[in-house]
Design a protein around this motif. Sequence first.
Motif, mmCIF file in Angstrom:
data_model
loop_
_atom_site.group_PDB
_atom_site.id
_atom_site.type_symbol
_atom_site.label_atom_id
_atom_site.label_comp_id
_atom_site.label_asym_id
_atom_site.label_seq_id
_atom_site.Cartn_x
_atom_site.Cartn_y
_atom_site.Cartn_z
ATOM 1 N N VAL A 159 1.660 9.657 -5.712
ATOM 2 C CA VAL A 159 2.124 10.449 -5.624
ATOM 3 C C VAL A 159 2.539 11.630 -6.609
ATOM 4 O O VAL A 159 2.913 12.220 -7.626
ATOM 5 N N PHE A 160 3.887 10.331 -6.870
ATOM 6 C CA PHE A 160 4.743 10.220 -8.035
ATOM 7 C C PHE A 160 4.111 11.178 -9.044
ATOM 8 O O PHE A 160 4.073 11.873 -9.772
ATOM 9 N N ILE A 161 2.899 10.292 -9.367
ATOM 10 C CA ILE A 161 2.170 10.275 -10.138
ATOM 11 C C ILE A 161 0.962 12.013 -10.917
ATOM 12 O O ILE A 161 2.233 13.043 -12.051
ATOM 13 N N PHE A 162 1.015 12.711 -9.684
ATOM 14 C CA PHE A 162 0.041 13.705 -9.493
ATOM 15 C C PHE A 162 1.338 14.854 -9.725
ATOM 16 O O PHE A 162 1.027 15.670 -9.840
ATOM 17 N N ALA A 211 0.979 -0.968 0.326
ATOM 18 C CA ALA A 211 -0.251 0.396 -0.535
ATOM 19 C C ALA A 211 0.699 1.289 -0.071
ATOM 20 O O ALA A 211 0.440 2.532 -0.640
ATOM 21 N N ALA A 212 1.879 1.465 0.862
ATOM 22 C CA ALA A 212 3.000 2.337 0.677
ATOM 23 C C ALA A 212 3.417 2.456 -0.344
ATOM 24 O O ALA A 212 3.312 3.577 -1.152
ATOM 25 N N VAL A 213 4.276 1.335 -0.996
ATOM 26 C CA VAL A 213 4.275 1.541 -2.610
ATOM 27 C C VAL A 213 3.153 2.631 -3.660
ATOM 28 O O VAL A 213 3.790 2.954 -4.511
ATOM 29 N N VAL A 214 2.353 1.784 -3.684
ATOM 30 C CA VAL A 214 0.721 2.727 -4.338
ATOM 31 C C VAL A 214 1.004 3.866 -4.256
ATOM 32 O O VAL A 214 0.704 4.498 -4.803
#
Length: 302
Positions: free
Chosen positions: A282-285, A274-277
């Motif tokens: 966050v990276f995509i946004f 869940a932390a990786v997802v």
Amino acid sequence: MRFSLKRRQVFEKIEPWLYLTPFLLFIIVFTLYPVINVFTISFKQNYSYLRGTCEGINLENYKYVLTDDKFRSAMINTVLYVLFVVPASTMLAIFFANLLNQKLKGSAVFQTAFFMPMVTSVTAVGLIWRLMYNQQYGIINFFLTKFGIEKIGWVTDSKWSLVALIIFGIWNILPFTIILLLSGLQNIDKMYYTAAKVDGAKSSKIFFRITVPLLSPTIFLVCIVNTISCFKVFSELFPLFNGKPGPYMNLYTVVYYIRYAMIEKRKYGYAAAAAVVLFVCVFIFTMLQLQLKKRMEKKGIK
């Protein structure tokens, strides 16, 4: 002489790294290693933290997390929180920062009032907001009844729980946003405003044609920082609902889901996945915001 000269040259090359070594060690031990460790644990099925063992290395943790109704609900709630809190707090902060930048009479008092949440515990403030949200004697419902609106169960009704969290989130993130935007406003050359006033431009046109374009780099920075912060929403949620994810367990956020998987279920692999997802979201946004900034700069909005 040649040997001592060579030693001196070597020392001059490695001297900066000697100063940086404590900082680099801190980054490696407390930042880089935990990130790599979480990433590796996310692929370990039925990982045992105490024994350090697992039943296999596969994608089962990701399959479970992405098909779990609680995680889906947590992701939807978190994205809605980000989509409402970040734009609303940014627009309000621009308005208040612009007022504070004008150095009106008594502005120091208003600055202190706006910045107070930054030096106050989120948990303590959250408990105060919980009292303010109280359906029977809360001050918010007191004012609503003055306008003929029925009392709302902000923290007891599932229909209003996300709204209550968003309002509190906007208020909580506003001071930091105002500080960043105020620093950006103070770096704008006053010459632009003087020239605009000489040409007879109205204050509204000055704001939208001069202030906002010149402030746009700071606005994008604020949006990126606040987006990252809002995706990690947890401390605002905890005191409002007495340690629970909403009145009827309806307000899971991604970080609360990670806590749930790690502490309540003792499934460290699920929590790591869940932390990786969350990191990927966050990276995509963040990348989308950076691309938008580049496109606006190409169009001449700098």
